[in-house]
Design a protein around this motif. Structure first.
Motif, short mmCIF file in Angstrom:
data_model
loop_
_atom_site.label_atom_id
_atom_site.label_comp_id
_atom_site.label_asym_id
_atom_site.label_seq_id
_atom_site.Cartn_x
_atom_site.Cartn_y
_atom_site.Cartn_z
N GLU A 161 -13.31 3.89 -16.97
CA GLU A 161 -13.10 4.60 -15.71
C GLU A 161 -14.42 4.78 -14.96
O GLU A 161 -14.49 4.63 -13.74
N SER A 162 -15.48 5.09 -15.70
CA SER A 162 -16.77 5.31 -15.04
C SER A 162 -17.31 4.04 -14.40
O SER A 162 -17.84 4.08 -13.30
N ALA A 221 -15.45 1.54 -13.38
CA ALA A 221 -14.56 1.21 -12.26
C ALA A 221 -14.80 2.11 -11.06
O ALA A 221 -14.36 1.80 -9.95
N SER A 222 -15.50 3.23 -11.29
CA SER A 222 -15.73 4.20 -10.22
C SER A 222 -17.17 4.20 -9.73
O SER A 222 -17.68 5.21 -9.25
N GLN A 274 -11.34 0.90 -4.62
CA GLN A 274 -10.60 1.21 -5.84
C GLN A 274 -9.31 0.41 -5.96
O GLN A 274 -8.85 0.15 -7.07
N TYR A 301 -8.58 -1.85 -9.28
CA TYR A 301 -7.35 -1.80 -10.08
C TYR A 301 -6.86 -3.20 -10.42
O TYR A 301 -6.53 -3.51 -11.58
N PRO A 313 -5.84 3.76 -13.53
CA PRO A 313 -6.58 3.31 -12.34
C PRO A 313 -5.80 3.39 -11.04
O PRO A 313 -6.39 3.30 -9.95
N TYR A 330 -7.40 6.19 -9.17
CA TYR A 330 -8.85 6.26 -9.00
C TYR A 330 -9.27 6.42 -7.53
O TYR A 330 -10.26 7.10 -7.23
N GLN A 337 -8.58 9.94 -6.55
CA GLN A 337 -9.52 10.76 -7.32
C GLN A 337 -10.90 10.72 -6.69
O GLN A 337 -11.61 11.73 -6.63
N GLY A 338 -11.28 9.54 -6.18
CA GLY A 338 -12.56 9.42 -5.46
C GLY A 338 -12.60 10.29 -4.22
O GLY A 338 -13.63 10.88 -3.90
N ASN A 373 -3.65 13.66 -9.16
CA ASN A 373 -4.73 13.25 -8.26
C ASN A 373 -4.22 13.01 -6.85
O ASN A 373 -4.89 13.35 -5.86
#
Length: 474
Positions: free
Chosen positions: A289-290, A292-293, A334, A338, A370, A373, A376-377, A431
Motif C-alpha cells: 500500500e505504501s 502504491a501511494s 491511484q 490499481y 487498492p 486508495y 484515501q489519498g 474511505n
C-alpha cells in the motif's frame, strides 16, 4: 535552467499553481518511491527467512508506525509554522523555529521509544503474537527502539527544507538512506564473508545504519552548509515559546497520525484470529500500500508548505485551487496504480508468499483494498491541508471520524459478515464515505477563512495576483 530553493519559495506565492506544485512534488516522488521501494525489498528479504519472520514484521508495523507518526506530526507542525513565517517574510523567526523543532522532536521520540522498549512484552502479547514470534519481534524491535532518534532528525530536517521550497535535497537524502538499507539488508540478514547471518535482527541493524547516514547529512546541511538553523535554540525561554507554537499544531497532527497505527493494531488483532499466514499477508499488503501511494505521500509533504505560505500571504483562492489540483491528480494516479497491482499480482505473490494461505489472503488484499486508495489519498491530503491552515484540531477530528467512526467499525462488521474479504471491503467503503465528508469540510473552512484575513493581507494578495497576471500576459 535549474530553479533555486529561494526562487521556488517565491513561485509558491506567485507562480502558476499546477506547474509549481508539480515542480515541488516530482523530486519528492522520486525520493519517496526510492525509500519505499527499498522498504519493500526489506520485506522481501525477510520473507525469505519464513512465514513466522514475515508475521513478526507484520506485528511490529503498528508499533514502529506509532513512533514514525509522532515524527510525521511534528514535521507537519514544523513545516506549517516555518512556511507561514516565510510567507509573512519572517525569516529569522523561521530559522529559530527550525532549531527548536529538531531538539523537541529528538526528545519526544526518545521518550516514546523508551516507553515502547519497556512495555514491549505487554504490547505484542495484546496484539496476539505467539511466544515464538515474540522472540523474533524482540530481536528486531530492541535494535529499532535504540536507533529511533536517528530516524527522527532527518525527517524533521527535511520538513525544514520543504517549508522553504527545497524538495530536491530531501528526496536525495531519503534515496540515499533507502539505497544504503537495501545494500546492507541481504548482507546482514544472510551474512557475507566474515559477517555472520543475523536474520531479522540484521534488518533492524541495516535500518539504523541507514538512518545514521541521513542524520549526518541533514545536520551538516542545516547547520554548517546552509546555516538554516542554529546548533542550539537561542535560549531556554525561546525554546519553550517556540515548542508551544510547534506543539499546538504538531501534537494534534501527531495524535491524528498515531490513530492510524492504533487502528492498524486493532485490525491486526482481528486478522490474527485467522492465523499467522493472514498476519504475514496483511503486513506485506500494508507495505505494498505504501509503494502504491507514493504520489499521495509526496503530495502530503509538498502541498502543506504551498498552502501555508499562501495562507500566510492571504491568498485563499490559491489555497483552494491547489487543493483541488492535488485531489484530481491523486484520484487519476491511484486508478492507474490499481490496474498495475492487479496485473502484477502473480509477481507479488511469488515475491512475498512462501505459503499458499499467505498467497490467497494477499490476493484478496490486492483485489479489494487498492479500490479505496484514491479516496484515501483525498482524506490524507485534506488532513495535511487542515494542519497547513493551522487547524490541527479539525485535522484530528477528521482522523477520528475516518478511523474510529468509519474504518474500524466497518472493517470489523465486514469481517463478521464475510471474513477477511469483508474486512477489506469495509475499509474501502469507510474511505469513500470519509472522503466526501473531508472535501466538504475543507471547502467550508477555506470559505470561512476568507472573512478572517486582514484587509492589508488581502490588498497584498490582490497586488501579487495582478502582478502574476501581468507577467503571464507578457
Amino acid at each position: 535552467m535549474s530553479v533555486s530553493a529561494q526562487e521556488k519559495s517565491k513561485l509558491i506565492l506567485t507562480g502558476p499553481i499546477a506547474p509549481t506544485l508539480w515542480s515541488l512534488t516530482w523530486p519528492m516522488i522520486f525520493g519517496v518511491a526510492t525509500l519505499i521501494s527499498f522498504n519493500v525489498v526489506d520485506t522481501f528479504f525477510i520473507s525469505l527467512l519464513g512465514t513466522e519472520e514475515l508475521a513478526a514484521i507484520g506485528f511490529t508495523f503498528p508499533v514502529t508506525f506509532t513512533v514514525i507518526s509522532l515524527t510525521i506530526g511534528l514535521g507537519i507542525g514544523t513545516s506549517a509554522v516555518i512556511a507561514r513565517k516565510l510567507g509573512a517574510d519572517d525569516h529569522e523567526g523561521a530559522r529559530h523555529a527550525g532549531s527548536s523543532a529538531l531538539w523537541l522532536a529528538a526528545g519526544l521520540v526518545a521518550l516514546l521509544a523508551a516507553i515502547g522498549y519497556l512495555s514491549s512484552d505487554f504490547i505484542f502479547s495484546r496484539l496476539g503474537a505467539s511466544a515464538s514470534i515474540k522472540t523474533l519481534i524482540d530481536s528486531y524491535m530492541n535494535i529499532w527502539f535504540l536507533g529511533a532518534v536517528l530516524l527522527v532528525i532527518p525527517m524533521i530536517g527535511n520538513s525544514v527544507l520543504r517549508a522553504a521550497g527545497d524538495t530536491k535535497t530531501p528526496s536525495l537524502i531519503m534515496a540515499l538512506g533507502g539505497l544504503m538499507n537495501a545494500v546492507l539488508d541481504p548482507i546482514l540478514i544472510f551474512g557475507l564473508g566474515p559477517i555472520p547471518a543475523l536474520g531479522i535482527q540484521g534488518a533492524a541493524i541495516a535500518s539504523v545504519i541507514s538512518w545514521s547516514v541521513g542524520f549526518s547529512a541533514i545536520i551538516y546541511l542545516l547547520i554548517w552548509r546552509r546555516r538554516l538553523i542554529d546548533p542550539l535554540p537561542e535560549s531556554v525561554l525561546a525554546f519553550w515559546q517556540q515548542s508551544r507554537q510547534l506543539l499546538s499544531i504538531g501534537l494534534p497532527a501527531a495524535s491524528a497520525n498515531m490513530l492510524t497505527p492504533l487502528a492498524l493494531g486493532v485490525l491486526t488483532a482481528i486478522v490474527a484470529t485467522h492465523g499467522a499466514p493472514a498476519v504475514a499477508a496483511f503486513g506485506a499488503g500494508a507495505r505494498l500500500e505504501s509503494i502504491a501511494s507514493v504520489v499521495i505521500l509526496a503530495l502530503s509533504m509538498t502541498l502543506p508548505p504551498f498552502i501555508s505560505q499562501n495562507f500566510g500571504a492571504g491568498q485563499m483562492d490559491r489555497v483552494q485551487d491547489a487543493y483541488k489540483v492535488a485531489l484530481k491528480l491523486v484520484i487519476a494516479v491511484q486508478a492507474v496504480a490499481y490496474v498495475l497491482m492487479l496485473l502484477l499480482l502473480p509477481v507479488i505473490q511469488m515475491a512475498f508468499a512462501r505459503d499458499a494461505e499467505v498467497a490467497r489472503v494477499l490476493a484478496w488484499f490486492v483485489w479489494i483494498m487498492p479500490l479505496g486508495y484514491g479516496v484515501q489519498g483525498c482524506i490524507i491530503l485534506t488532513n495535511s491541508s487542515l494542519n497547513a491552515l493551522h487547524r490541527p484540531m479539525q485535522a484530528l477530528s477528521l482522523s477520528l471520524v475516518r478511523l474510529f467512526v468509519m474504518f474500524v467499525p466497518l472493517s470489523w462488521l465486514g469481517n463478521q459478515l464475510a471474513g477477511l474479504p469483508g474486512l477489506f471491503a469495509g475499509g474501502v467503503i469507510a474511505n469513500i464515505l470519509t472522503a466526501v465528508i473531508a472535501y466538504r469540510w475543507f471547502m467550508r473552512l477555506t470559505n470561512d477563512l476568507r472573512g478572517e484575513i486582514p484587509p492589508a493581507a488581502l490588498a497584498k494578495a490582490a497586488k501579487a495576483a495582478k502582478a502574476q497576471e501581468s507577467s503571464h500576459g507578457a
